[in-house]
Write a protein that holds these residues in place. Sequence first.
Motif, PDB file in Angstrom:
ATOM      1  N   MET A 195      86.578  84.350 -52.351  1.00 53.92           N
ATOM      2  CA  MET A 195      85.960  85.427 -51.770  1.00 53.92           C
ATOM      3  C   MET A 195      84.519  85.661 -52.492  1.00 53.92           C
ATOM      4  SD  MET A 195      86.194  87.951 -49.549  1.00 53.92           S
ATOM      5  CE  MET A 195      86.551  89.806 -49.255  1.00 53.92           C
ATOM      6  N   THR A 196      83.485  85.490 -51.850  1.00 57.02           N
ATOM      7  CA  THR A 196      82.108  85.553 -52.451  1.00 57.02           C
ATOM      8  C   THR A 196      82.042  86.908 -52.881  1.00 57.02           C
ATOM      9  OG1 THR A 196      81.351  83.866 -50.756  1.00 57.02           O
ATOM     10  CG2 THR A 196      79.626  85.076 -51.870  1.00 57.02           C
ATOM     11  N   LYS A 197      81.454  87.126 -53.950  1.00 54.79           N
ATOM     12  CA  LYS A 197      81.333  88.641 -54.245  1.00 54.79           C
ATOM     13  C   LYS A 197      79.671  88.714 -54.633  1.00 54.79           C
ATOM     14  CE  LYS A 197      84.399  90.195 -57.335  1.00 54.79           C
ATOM     15  NZ  LYS A 197      85.140  91.255 -56.858  1.00 54.79           N
ATOM     16  N   ILE A 198      79.297  89.809 -54.242  1.00 52.46           N
ATOM     17  CA  ILE A 198      77.814  89.906 -54.386  1.00 52.46           C
ATOM     18  C   ILE A 198      77.439  91.400 -55.153  1.00 52.46           C
ATOM     19  CG2 ILE A 198      75.693  90.442 -52.813  1.00 52.46           C
ATOM     20  CD1 ILE A 198      77.086  88.506 -50.787  1.00 52.46           C
ATOM     21  N   ALA A 199      76.478  91.215 -55.960  1.00 48.61           N
ATOM     22  CA  ALA A 199      75.982  92.590 -56.807  1.00 48.61           C
ATOM     23  C   ALA A 199      74.591  92.430 -56.392  1.00 48.61           C
ATOM     24  CB  ALA A 199      76.275  92.315 -58.258  1.00 48.61           C
ATOM     25  N   VAL A 200      73.942  93.758 -55.999  1.00 53.82           N
ATOM     26  CA  VAL A 200      72.783  93.922 -55.617  1.00 53.82           C
ATOM     27  C   VAL A 200      72.561  95.026 -56.997  1.00 53.82           C
ATOM     28  CG1 VAL A 200      71.023  95.311 -54.447  1.00 53.82           C
ATOM     29  CG2 VAL A 200      72.952  94.095 -53.228  1.00 53.82           C
ATOM     30  N   ILE A 201      71.427  94.769 -57.567  1.00 53.85           N
ATOM     31  CA  ILE A 201      70.932  95.615 -58.866  1.00 53.85           C
ATOM     32  C   ILE A 201      69.792  96.651 -58.222  1.00 53.85           C
ATOM     33  CG2 ILE A 201      69.845  95.632 -61.212  1.00 53.85           C
ATOM     34  CD1 ILE A 201      70.755  92.857 -61.313  1.00 53.85           C
ATOM     35  N   GLY A 202      69.824  97.621 -58.387  1.00 50.49           N
ATOM     36  CA  GLY A 202      68.769  98.477 -58.108  1.00 50.49           C
ATOM     37  C   GLY A 202      69.176  99.372 -57.025  1.00 50.49           C
ATOM     38  N   ALA A 203      68.980 100.760 -56.877  1.00 54.20           N
ATOM     39  CA  ALA A 203      69.178 101.651 -56.001  1.00 54.20           C
ATOM     40  C   ALA A 203      67.992 102.467 -55.384  1.00 54.20           C
ATOM     41  CB  ALA A 203      70.341 102.802 -56.289  1.00 54.20           C
ATOM     42  N   GLY A 204      66.818 101.687 -55.565  1.00 52.11           N
ATOM     43  CA  GLY A 204      65.441 102.242 -55.087  1.00 52.11           C
ATOM     44  C   GLY A 204      65.529 101.835 -53.608  1.00 52.11           C
ATOM     45  N   VAL A 205      64.197 101.899 -52.940  1.00 51.65           N
ATOM     46  CA  VAL A 205      64.396 101.641 -51.468  1.00 51.65           C
ATOM     47  C   VAL A 205      64.561 100.147 -51.461  1.00 51.65           C
ATOM     48  CG1 VAL A 205      61.881 101.346 -51.470  1.00 51.65           C
ATOM     49  CG2 VAL A 205      62.876 102.034 -49.293  1.00 51.65           C
ATOM     50  N   ILE A 206      64.209  99.202 -52.233  1.00 52.74           N
ATOM     51  CA  ILE A 206      64.060  97.803 -52.168  1.00 52.74           C
ATOM     52  C   ILE A 206      65.750  97.423 -52.093  1.00 52.74           C
ATOM     53  CG2 ILE A 206      63.507  95.609 -53.145  1.00 52.74           C
ATOM     54  CD1 ILE A 206      61.121  97.267 -51.736  1.00 52.74           C
ATOM     55  N   GLY A 207      66.254  97.891 -53.378  1.00 56.43           N
ATOM     56  CA  GLY A 207      67.659  97.424 -53.446  1.00 56.43           C
ATOM     57  C   GLY A 207      68.767  97.933 -52.537  1.00 56.43           C
ATOM     58  N   LEU A 208      68.364  99.322 -52.220  1.00 52.82           N
ATOM     59  CA  LEU A 208      69.466  99.889 -51.133  1.00 52.82           C
ATOM     60  C   LEU A 208      69.105  99.408 -49.651  1.00 52.82           C
ATOM     61  CD1 LEU A 208      68.911 103.732 -51.673  1.00 52.82           C
ATOM     62  CD2 LEU A 208      71.003 102.453 -51.517  1.00 52.82           C
ATOM     63  N   THR A 209      67.990  98.971 -49.428  1.00 52.67           N
ATOM     64  CA  THR A 209      67.763  98.244 -48.265  1.00 52.67           C
ATOM     65  C   THR A 209      68.657  96.833 -48.217  1.00 52.67           C
ATOM     66  OG1 THR A 209      65.479  99.144 -48.041  1.00 52.67           O
ATOM     67  CG2 THR A 209      65.931  97.203 -46.469  1.00 52.67           C
ATOM     68  N   CYS A 210      68.520  95.986 -49.323  1.00 53.62           N
ATOM     69  CA  CYS A 210      69.298  94.912 -49.480  1.00 53.62           C
ATOM     70  C   CYS A 210      70.740  95.094 -49.332  1.00 53.62           C
ATOM     71  CB  CYS A 210      68.968  94.170 -50.647  1.00 53.62           C
ATOM     72  SG  CYS A 210      67.130  93.417 -50.705  1.00 53.62           S
ATOM     73  N   ALA A 211      71.204  96.068 -49.866  1.00 54.94           N
ATOM     74  CA  ALA A 211      72.677  96.558 -49.913  1.00 54.94           C
ATOM     75  C   ALA A 211      73.068  96.689 -48.617  1.00 54.94           C
ATOM     76  CB  ALA A 211      72.890  97.581 -50.982  1.00 54.94           C
ATOM     77  N   VAL A 212      72.352  97.653 -47.720  1.00 57.55           N
ATOM     78  CA  VAL A 212      72.744  97.845 -46.370  1.00 57.55           C
ATOM     79  C   VAL A 212      72.825  96.760 -45.701  1.00 57.55           C
ATOM     80  CG1 VAL A 212      71.906  99.212 -44.497  1.00 57.55           C
ATOM     81  CG2 VAL A 212      72.012 100.372 -46.636  1.00 57.55           C
ATOM     82  N   LYS A 213      71.885  95.997 -45.877  1.00 55.64           N
ATOM     83  CA  LYS A 213      71.611  94.932 -44.720  1.00 55.64           C
ATOM     84  C   LYS A 213      72.871  93.834 -45.025  1.00 55.64           C
ATOM     85  CE  LYS A 213      66.903  94.456 -43.351  1.00 55.64           C
ATOM     86  NZ  LYS A 213      66.952  94.009 -42.100  1.00 55.64           N
ATOM     87  N   ILE A 214      73.101  93.551 -46.358  1.00 53.14           N
ATOM     88  CA  ILE A 214      73.933  92.555 -46.790  1.00 53.14           C
ATOM     89  C   ILE A 214      75.521  92.870 -46.399  1.00 53.14           C
ATOM     90  CG2 ILE A 214      75.120  91.312 -48.622  1.00 53.14           C
ATOM     91  CD1 ILE A 214      72.298  91.138 -49.938  1.00 53.14           C
ATOM     92  N   LYS A 215      75.797  94.299 -46.457  1.00 51.56           N
ATOM     93  CA  LYS A 215      76.992  94.533 -46.313  1.00 51.56           C
ATOM     94  C   LYS A 215      77.271  94.809 -45.074  1.00 51.56           C
ATOM     95  CE  LYS A 215      81.229  96.059 -47.317  1.00 51.56           C
ATOM     96  NZ  LYS A 215      81.954  94.901 -47.231  1.00 51.56           N
ATOM     97  N   GLU A 216      76.227  95.260 -44.085  1.00 48.48           N
ATOM     98  CA  GLU A 216      76.450  95.415 -42.611  1.00 48.48           C
ATOM     99  C   GLU A 216      76.599  94.218 -41.794  1.00 48.48           C
ATOM    100  OE1 GLU A 216      74.362 100.077 -42.055  1.00 48.48           O
ATOM    101  OE2 GLU A 216      73.361  98.272 -41.255  1.00 48.48           O
ATOM    102  N   THR A 217      76.009  93.187 -42.344  1.00 48.22           N
ATOM    103  CA  THR A 217      76.094  91.738 -41.956  1.00 48.22           C
ATOM    104  C   THR A 217      77.406  91.158 -42.311  1.00 48.22           C
ATOM    105  OG1 THR A 217      73.665  91.660 -41.917  1.00 48.22           O
ATOM    106  CG2 THR A 217      74.892  89.560 -41.739  1.00 48.22           C
ATOM    107  N   TYR A 218      77.699  91.163 -43.698  1.00 52.01           N
ATOM    108  CA  TYR A 218      79.049  90.538 -44.119  1.00 52.01           C
ATOM    109  C   TYR A 218      79.917  91.379 -44.461  1.00 52.01           C
ATOM    110  CZ  TYR A 218      76.047  86.205 -44.324  1.00 52.01           C
ATOM    111  OH  TYR A 218      75.278  85.381 -43.703  1.00 52.01           O
ATOM    112  N   LYS A 219      80.694  92.091 -43.415  1.00 48.02           N
ATOM    113  CA  LYS A 219      81.437  93.053 -43.451  1.00 48.02           C
ATOM    114  C   LYS A 219      82.736  92.960 -44.371  1.00 48.02           C
ATOM    115  CE  LYS A 219      80.494  95.256 -39.142  1.00 48.02           C
ATOM    116  NZ  LYS A 219      79.088  94.789 -39.175  1.00 48.02           N
TER     117      LYS A 219
END
Length: 337
Positions: free
Chosen positions: A1-25
């Motif tokens: 199971m591919t495991k992904i970590a996003v570092i940073g909860a600023g606007v840049i990191g939050l955007t990546c986290a949302v896009k990745i999780k909503e794409t790869y449920k």
Amino acid sequence: MTKIAVIGAGVIGLTCAVKIKETYKDLDVVLISSEFSPNTTGDGSGGLWLPYLCGSTPYNLIEKWGAETYRFLYEQWKTGGYGVCMLPLYYFYRTKEKFHTPEWARMVFGYHELDSKELEHYSKLFSGKYTAGQTFTTFVCSPPTLLTHFLQRFEQANGKVLQAKLTSLQDPLLAQYDVVVNCSGLGARFLVPDDRVVPLRGQVLRVIAPWINQVVIDEEGGNYIIPNAQTVVLGGTSQKDFNTEVDPKDTDFILNGCKRIMPGLERAEIVKRWVGLRPSRDAVRLEPEEKNGKLYIHNYGHGGSGFTLFWGCGEEVLQILQTYLNKNHKLYINSKL
Ligand SMILES: Cc1cc2nc3c(=O)[nH]c(=O)nc-3n(C[C@H](O)[C@H](O)[C@H](O)COP(=O)(O)OP(=O)(O)OC[C@H]3O[C@@H](n4cnc5c(N)ncnc54)[C@H](O)[C@@H]3O)c2cc1C
Ligand SMILES: O=C([O-])C1=[NH+]CCC1
């Protein structure tokens, strides 16, 4: 199971986290950050769409990432999302030679370069001596609203959150992840480490001035007036400095400069004085790096343009991840089983 970590909860990191999780449920995605809203750089920022202090980032990338973000903000404005407002922006120069038509001019609504008659009118109106200028329609969001909504969206998509300060990209906390998306902003200076990331200290005031409904920027004067949903942001400074204390001299500079432009600000109540450190770099770093069997996707160094580039940069991070997962098919297929 591919495991992904996003570092940073600023606007840049939050955007990546949302896009990745909503794409790869079905993939495990964790957002690791030492600070969350309201304690990120974005929370105190002006929230304006305008490429600003992004070093020598290639124009085609500013246009690509900026255009995708502009379209995203337009869609939010149409549906009333994230406190996004559409408003006119006036950008004035005192020295004609410093002015040039930006490459992104063709993708914004209503771009227009001011003629001599208009410049004479606005120089009188805003008590400046402007020899060049431009106007166009832009967007401003309420940064804390957008950041809060993105975190909610991420958790609603079953993303996991961990508050922690990582010591390096080899931190044991990252050992279990196959992909690490590094959106650590100024923190990248120490985390990567990357000494090309430097703090550009910005001080702003927030005032109550509901009659102001346009953005005014006096480029060489260094002052700007940016209406947000509830308050108006008055700026600004940009010093290479880690000092996050409010400096009374900067407050005077900001107030005097903005009152010269709009004397009605004389009576505006100051509700907040704030300093943030823009994660400045000679150019935004957005690229993959395969090392020690992991994929790192670096996405940091957005200077004064994080709210201008965030959605487009997040899209590019997603594309890099998609290419990697397709290439490492078995890695992703296993995660599908
Ligand atoms: C006064 C001012 C006004 C501004 N106005 C605008 C504007 O109008 N429009 C615009 O587009 N931009 C504006 N900006 C710039 C914008 O705020 C930034 O570009 C943007 O916030 C950067 O976002 P980021 O997510 O990269 O960084 P940050 O918001 O700084 O987030 C980085 C995150 O990484 C985390 N982190 C860092 N290191 C580590 C570590 N070792 N371990 C764990 N977590 C870590 C931090 O806790 C933080 O949550 C302004 C900036 C300032 C200072
Ligand atoms: O970084 C900043 O101060 C700003 N960025 C866009 C408008 C102001």
